[in-house]
Design a protein around this motif. Structure first.
Motif, PDB file in Angstrom:
ATOM      1  N   VAL A  76      -7.887  11.811   6.369  1.00 57.21           N
ATOM      2  CA  VAL A  76      -8.238  12.032   7.780  1.00 57.21           C
ATOM      3  C   VAL A  76      -7.069  12.560   8.608  1.00 57.21           C
ATOM      4  CG1 VAL A  76     -10.045  10.271   7.714  1.00 57.21           C
ATOM      5  CG2 VAL A  76      -7.736   9.622   8.442  1.00 57.21           C
ATOM      6  N   ARG A  77      -5.866  12.551   8.064  1.00 60.57           N
ATOM      7  CA  ARG A  77      -4.707  13.093   8.749  1.00 60.57           C
ATOM      8  C   ARG A  77      -3.843  13.860   7.738  1.00 60.57           C
ATOM      9  NH1 ARG A  77      -7.192  11.920  12.600  1.00 60.57           N
ATOM     10  NH2 ARG A  77      -6.488  11.024  14.584  1.00 60.57           N
ATOM     11  N   PRO A  78      -3.130  14.890   8.192  1.00 59.08           N
ATOM     12  CA  PRO A  78      -2.323  15.719   7.280  1.00 59.08           C
ATOM     13  C   PRO A  78      -1.009  15.026   6.911  1.00 59.08           C
ATOM     14  CG  PRO A  78      -2.054  16.501   9.520  1.00 59.08           C
ATOM     15  CD  PRO A  78      -3.082  15.406   9.591  1.00 59.08           C
ATOM     16  N   ILE A  79      -1.111  13.959   6.138  1.00 55.82           N
ATOM     17  CA  ILE A  79       0.071  13.171   5.787  1.00 55.82           C
ATOM     18  C   ILE A  79       0.976  13.962   4.838  1.00 55.82           C
ATOM     19  CG2 ILE A  79       0.903  11.063   4.673  1.00 55.82           C
ATOM     20  CD1 ILE A  79      -0.513  10.636   7.384  1.00 55.82           C
ATOM     21  N   GLU A  80       2.237  14.036   5.209  1.00 63.50           N
ATOM     22  CA  GLU A  80       3.245  14.712   4.389  1.00 63.50           C
ATOM     23  C   GLU A  80       4.333  13.739   3.933  1.00 63.50           C
ATOM     24  OE1 GLU A  80       4.744  17.850   6.795  1.00 63.50           O
ATOM     25  OE2 GLU A  80       2.835  18.942   6.880  1.00 63.50           O
ATOM     26  N   GLU A  81       4.803  12.897   4.863  1.00 60.97           N
ATOM     27  CA  GLU A  81       5.902  11.974   4.574  1.00 60.97           C
ATOM     28  C   GLU A  81       5.359  10.548   4.454  1.00 60.97           C
ATOM     29  OE1 GLU A  81      10.005  10.238   6.656  1.00 60.97           O
ATOM     30  OE2 GLU A  81       8.734  11.696   7.700  1.00 60.97           O
ATOM     31  N   VAL A  82       5.824   9.830   3.435  1.00 59.54           N
ATOM     32  CA  VAL A  82       5.391   8.456   3.204  1.00 59.54           C
ATOM     33  C   VAL A  82       6.617   7.584   2.978  1.00 59.54           C
ATOM     34  CG1 VAL A  82       3.977   6.898   1.805  1.00 59.54           C
ATOM     35  CG2 VAL A  82       3.250   9.278   2.143  1.00 59.54           C
ATOM     36  N   VAL A  83       6.697   6.478   3.710  1.00 63.47           N
ATOM     37  CA  VAL A  83       7.782   5.508   3.536  1.00 63.47           C
ATOM     38  C   VAL A  83       7.156   4.173   3.159  1.00 63.47           C
ATOM     39  CG1 VAL A  83       9.747   4.343   4.585  1.00 63.47           C
ATOM     40  CG2 VAL A  83       9.167   6.685   5.280  1.00 63.47           C
ATOM     41  N   VAL A  84       7.567   3.608   2.029  1.00 64.00           N
ATOM     42  CA  VAL A  84       6.996   2.350   1.563  1.00 64.00           C
ATOM     43  C   VAL A  84       8.077   1.283   1.500  1.00 64.00           C
ATOM     44  CG1 VAL A  84       7.275   3.024  -0.862  1.00 64.00           C
ATOM     45  CG2 VAL A  84       5.633   1.223  -0.248  1.00 64.00           C
ATOM     46  N   ALA A  85       7.759   0.099   2.015  1.00 60.54           N
ATOM     47  CA  ALA A  85       8.686  -1.029   2.017  1.00 60.54           C
ATOM     48  C   ALA A  85       8.066  -2.202   1.265  1.00 60.54           C
ATOM     49  CB  ALA A  85       9.011  -1.444   3.454  1.00 60.54           C
ATOM     50  N   ASP A  86       8.862  -2.826   0.417  1.00 57.50           N
ATOM     51  CA  ASP A  86       8.399  -3.993  -0.324  1.00 57.50           C
ATOM     52  C   ASP A  86       9.622  -4.783  -0.770  1.00 57.50           C
ATOM     53  OD1 ASP A  86       5.517  -4.683  -1.997  1.00 57.50           O
ATOM     54  OD2 ASP A  86       7.358  -5.644  -2.709  1.00 57.50           O
ATOM     55  N   THR A  87       9.447  -6.086  -0.917  1.00 53.11           N
ATOM     56  CA  THR A  87      10.558  -6.930  -1.356  1.00 53.11           C
ATOM     57  C   THR A  87      10.812  -6.824  -2.855  1.00 53.11           C
ATOM     58  OG1 THR A  87       9.029  -8.791  -1.597  1.00 53.11           O
ATOM     59  CG2 THR A  87      10.199  -8.588   0.508  1.00 53.11           C
ATOM     60  N   VAL A  88       9.879  -6.230  -3.586  1.00 48.34           N
ATOM     61  CA  VAL A  88      10.025  -6.090  -5.044  1.00 48.34           C
ATOM     62  C   VAL A  88      10.271  -4.620  -5.367  1.00 48.34           C
ATOM     63  CG1 VAL A  88       8.931  -6.432  -7.282  1.00 48.34           C
ATOM     64  CG2 VAL A  88       8.503  -8.064  -5.420  1.00 48.34           C
ATOM     65  N   ASP A  89      11.468  -4.319  -5.837  1.00 49.18           N
ATOM     66  CA  ASP A  89      11.851  -2.930  -6.104  1.00 49.18           C
ATOM     67  C   ASP A  89      10.948  -2.265  -7.130  1.00 49.18           C
ATOM     68  OD1 ASP A  89      13.924  -3.183  -4.320  1.00 49.18           O
ATOM     69  OD2 ASP A  89      15.445  -3.606  -5.847  1.00 49.18           O
ATOM     70  N   GLU A  90      10.493  -3.019  -8.122  1.00 48.34           N
ATOM     71  CA  GLU A  90       9.663  -2.428  -9.173  1.00 48.34           C
ATOM     72  C   GLU A  90       8.349  -1.898  -8.611  1.00 48.34           C
ATOM     73  OE1 GLU A  90      11.176  -5.297  -9.307  1.00 48.34           O
ATOM     74  OE2 GLU A  90      12.590  -5.102 -10.995  1.00 48.34           O
ATOM     75  N   ARG A  91       7.790  -2.603  -7.645  1.00 45.41           N
ATOM     76  CA  ARG A  91       6.539  -2.127  -7.038  1.00 45.41           C
ATOM     77  C   ARG A  91       6.773  -0.835  -6.269  1.00 45.41           C
ATOM     78  NH1 ARG A  91       4.782  -7.883  -5.949  1.00 45.41           N
ATOM     79  NH2 ARG A  91       5.754  -7.766  -3.885  1.00 45.41           N
ATOM     80  N   VAL A  92       7.885  -0.755  -5.577  1.00 46.92           N
ATOM     81  CA  VAL A  92       8.214   0.474  -4.861  1.00 46.92           C
ATOM     82  C   VAL A  92       8.373   1.629  -5.833  1.00 46.92           C
ATOM     83  CG1 VAL A  92       9.917   1.623  -3.395  1.00 46.92           C
ATOM     84  CG2 VAL A  92       9.277  -0.758  -2.935  1.00 46.92           C
TER      85      VAL A  92
END
Length: 334
Positions: free
Chosen positions: A154-170
């Motif tokens: 629904v939106r022209p997403i280009e940049e994605v930033v993901v935060a998580d306490t577990v590095d492996e999931r990121v």
């Protein structure tokens, strides 16, 4: 006349997100117009197993189509460590409203992921700035993937930033989308300063503050699904335009449940339900709107709407396994 059995792979294939988003939007509209029946979610508590069962029945009539069904879902916290099973499992029974014939039995776990992402996409479409091109995600679990895929529809997403306490999931998340988006790991604040933010964590102590979001960020608060869960600070909620999916569910177990119980928020602090935006009885984002929050608890009508999409697409493709559940053989017509 046969019932169609659809496993998780079938649901994943035929719950095409653009179609599910449209269906969920129609379901929100029907809910606002009063053209749905959705009894309160019922619980069976199982303390000896550290779990519970939940039943979610619903019927909706959009004017063009109607549908009915029930989702039987659970939360068993010991499943991953003791039984190598997901914490949440779901089974959806999709029925013909005219005859009550069970048209399909399908995996409800994947269905839930899809309709939850679709709900966030509907809210994003009404509440995010028109040119939103960045998405932050806090929590890199299974729902984070559907959030990105649905919101990007629904939106022209280009940049994605993901935060998580577990590095492996990121790392898994980054690998999955490295060829589709400009995606990177970052802090909660970096994720929150994107145009759109989805929070998909089970925390009970808020992890996103007012200082962690941009001046016009739209936030999809997805993680809170039980009393006591709370991802966004009270200050953030107090300053935001809050849109909910259902008053009873949200005040009981949604993102606003804790500040409501504490008296920090009242009914007057809620701008409206998402269905009001869908039918046009309240305006969506205006140039004067700042931070917006969508409190999504997940409604049974969303499951039924998504199940209809899966069933119709699967039947057209000749997919799934047909079986004579109720013993009527080939007599009659669907």
């Amino acid at each position: 006349m046969h019932t169609l059995l659809l496993d998780s792979g079938d649901v994943d294939e035929f719950a095409e997100l653009e179609d599910v988003i449209d269906a969920v939007e129609e379901a929100f509209g029907a809910f606002e117009r009063g053209d749905t029946q959705m009894p309160v979610k019922s619980y069976i508590e199982l303390p000896r197993y550290d779990g519970d069962f939940r039943s979610m029945p619903a019927y909706l009539d959009t004017g063009e189509w109607d549908a009915a069904g029930v989702k039987w879902v659970n939360v068993h916290l010991n499943n991953p460590t003791e039984y190598d099973l997901p914490t949440v499992l779901g089974t959806m029974i999709y029925s013909d409203p005219e005859t009550a014939f069970p048209r399909a039995i399908m995996d409800g776990t994947t269905l839930t992921m899809k309709r939850t992402g679709a709900a966030a996409a509907v809210a994003t479409d009404y509440l995010a700035v028109d040119d939103a091109s960045s998405l932050g995600i806090v929590g890199a679990g299974v729902q984070s993937y559907t959030q990105l895929e649905a919101i990007a529809a629904v939106r022209p997403i280009e940049e994605v930033v993901v935060a998580d306490t577990v590095d492996e999931r990121v790392e898994r998340f980054l690998e999955a989308y490295a060829n589709e988006f400009d995606v990177r790991g970052g802090s909660v604040s970096e994720a929150g300063h994107c145009d759109v933010l989805s929070t998909v964590t089970p925390v009970e102590t808020p992890i996103v503050g007012l200082e962690d979001v941009g001046e016009q960020t739209h936030v999809n608060a997805i993680g809170a699904d039980a009393a006591g869960k709370h991802e966004l600070s009270d200050e953030l909620l107090e300053s935001a335009t809050i849109v909910i999916d259902d008053y009873e569910q949200c005040t009981h177990s949604g993102e606003i449940n804790v500040p409501f119980a504490d008296g920090v928020l009242t009914a007057g602090d809620i701008y409206g339900e998402i269905g009001e935006l869908v039918v046009g009885s309240k305006p969506s984002r205006t140039p004067e709107t700042s931070v917006t929050v969508f409190d999504s608890t997940g409604l049974a009508i969303q499951d039924v709407a998504a199940a209809r999409v899966v069933y119709e697409r699967a039947r057209e493709a000749g997919a799934g396994f047909e079986f004579d559940l109720v013993g009527v053989g080939d007599s009659g017509e669907e």
